[in-house]
Write a protein that holds these residues in place. Sequence first.
Motif, PDB file in Angstrom:
ATOM      1  N   GLU A 231      44.239 -86.085 -20.940  1.00 45.50           N
ATOM      2  CA  GLU A 231      45.032 -85.281 -21.930  1.00 45.50           C
ATOM      3  C   GLU A 231      44.794 -83.816 -21.913  1.00 45.50           C
ATOM      4  O   GLU A 231      45.666 -82.863 -21.771  1.00 45.50           O
ATOM      5  CB  GLU A 231      45.124 -86.068 -23.323  1.00 45.50           C
ATOM      6  N   SER A 234      45.215 -81.799 -18.694  1.00 47.65           N
ATOM      7  CA  SER A 234      46.458 -81.417 -18.524  1.00 47.65           C
ATOM      8  C   SER A 234      47.112 -80.565 -19.317  1.00 47.65           C
ATOM      9  O   SER A 234      47.415 -79.488 -19.181  1.00 47.65           O
ATOM     10  CB  SER A 234      47.230 -82.634 -18.466  1.00 47.65           C
ATOM     11  N   LEU A 235      46.854 -80.808 -20.839  1.00 44.19           N
ATOM     12  CA  LEU A 235      47.495 -79.760 -21.535  1.00 44.19           C
ATOM     13  C   LEU A 235      46.853 -78.866 -22.188  1.00 44.19           C
ATOM     14  O   LEU A 235      47.486 -77.533 -22.633  1.00 44.19           O
ATOM     15  CB  LEU A 235      47.982 -80.875 -22.932  1.00 44.19           C
ATOM     16  N   SER A 240      48.375 -74.564 -17.370  1.00 44.40           N
ATOM     17  CA  SER A 240      49.055 -75.635 -17.693  1.00 44.40           C
ATOM     18  C   SER A 240      50.461 -75.781 -17.301  1.00 44.40           C
ATOM     19  O   SER A 240      51.390 -75.039 -18.012  1.00 44.40           O
ATOM     20  CB  SER A 240      48.832 -76.559 -19.004  1.00 44.40           C
ATOM     21  N   PRO A 241      51.190 -76.376 -16.484  1.00 49.94           N
ATOM     22  CA  PRO A 241      52.402 -76.675 -16.171  1.00 49.94           C
ATOM     23  C   PRO A 241      53.221 -77.704 -16.968  1.00 49.94           C
ATOM     24  O   PRO A 241      54.342 -77.637 -17.409  1.00 49.94           O
ATOM     25  CB  PRO A 241      52.827 -76.952 -14.745  1.00 49.94           C
ATOM     26  N   ASP A 242      52.588 -78.288 -17.813  1.00 48.69           N
ATOM     27  CA  ASP A 242      52.739 -79.588 -18.454  1.00 48.69           C
ATOM     28  C   ASP A 242      52.886 -79.081 -20.105  1.00 48.69           C
ATOM     29  O   ASP A 242      53.711 -79.802 -21.040  1.00 48.69           O
ATOM     30  CB  ASP A 242      51.784 -80.655 -18.474  1.00 48.69           C
ATOM     31  N   ARG A 243      52.074 -78.081 -20.457  1.00 47.92           N
ATOM     32  CA  ARG A 243      52.155 -77.568 -21.959  1.00 47.92           C
ATOM     33  C   ARG A 243      53.534 -76.837 -21.901  1.00 47.92           C
ATOM     34  O   ARG A 243      53.714 -75.978 -21.362  1.00 47.92           O
ATOM     35  CB  ARG A 243      51.036 -76.721 -22.175  1.00 47.92           C
ATOM     36  N   THR A 244      54.218 -77.304 -23.183  1.00 49.51           N
ATOM     37  CA  THR A 244      55.548 -76.607 -23.288  1.00 49.51           C
ATOM     38  C   THR A 244      55.469 -75.405 -23.984  1.00 49.51           C
ATOM     39  O   THR A 244      54.257 -75.097 -24.436  1.00 49.51           O
ATOM     40  CB  THR A 244      56.399 -77.483 -24.263  1.00 49.51           C
TER      41      THR A 244
END
Length: 425
Positions: A231, A234-235, A240-244
């Motif tokens: 987790e 990634s975030l 990070s491309p996954d963190r909004t």
Amino acid sequence: MLSRPDHDFKFVNPRRRSLLAAVAAASVAAGVGASLAEPASGATADCGADDALTWFDTTVAVTAAGGSTVRVINDRSWAIAWSAAARALRTAPRRSREHYSRAALASALHTGLSALTTGQQEALDAALAEALARIPKGRAKSEGVAAGAREARALLADREGDGLDPASISPQIEVPAPAPGIWRPTPPALSRPTTAGIAYARPFALESVEQFRPAGPPPVGSDAYRAELDEVRSLGRLDSPDRTEEQSFIAQFWFTSAVPLLQQSLRRGLERTDDLADRVELVALFYIGQVDSQIAGAETKYHYWHWRPISAVREDPDAPEPGWTPFETTPSHPDYISGTSLYTGVGQALLQALVPQGPGRGFRLTSPDFPATPRSYSGWAALGPEAVSARVLTGIHFRTAGRDALTLGADVVGHAVHLQDDLFG
């Protein structure tokens, strides 16, 4: 987050039970300081209750301007000064209680903060003169002034040598040999661990610094550990491309703003409490909880010595990423537990227990870094989960370090509430 059944937060002193009911709606202001001095909308506070709000704002200002750069030292100043005021108010006679209490509050905080801050005497003298000018002359006023000064001097003397001075909280400490899961200095500074000496300070209410020590992080290599590592990898990474976009804002909103965010939350609670003595004891308990939780938190950090995500990701035996960089710079002390989540756990638990909120009792908080973009919260319970997630999203903590910190904070402040009469009686 009230984690233990025995922490029911019931007041021992029946005179304090007015804190257990939500009161009239408060106006929601964004920020701490002069803009927060507006009275609660529709409030039915006693004649002296607003004095607590005024002195709260004064304490915010003088500790920010004349306090320490180390959080626990400033929190100690709050705890000493407001605890002295709480003790002085409990000596108020039944007759002329209001004038005595208001004078005692002003005198205790003036005396305590004068000793605990630097370069703020002129501001404190002016605050005292203004406060006393609003109180009619008489025996109650003069006795209240004497009581406040007396309690402040006594508590200052009692806390002398408690280990919460700059020299004591930052000793040289031996770092364990590198091993999987064990903290090591983190880039870019690669500094030795800081503020380890807080673990050896004398608490205000805890019976021992390890009294509520949590169970520890998931073992390295376990499924739970792997899930948390994935987790944060990634975030929490810088790119990070996954963190909004919203998650990035939450991470930055909380990163350097825990102190003002929690002070704003506490002031919202004060605005919804209608008695001077209740307001004073709420502030005192809040900061006793903050100091004691930092002592317990430091003991926990240096008991487990758990490594930070940057070390765990870069040295992951299954999928190492030597160039992995967190979204924000990692502080120079172990991961477990999270300080911001710990402080938030204290505030959330105390406010949930003593200032319950009904439907529609939300509030807004403003980060000094984003003054034009306040965040809205539906209630006290929303603070903790966001603080935990914010630290994961910055890439500087595992999730368990935050969740267990909320529990520890609640345990510590719950213990202080159970000892309320011993602390202030």
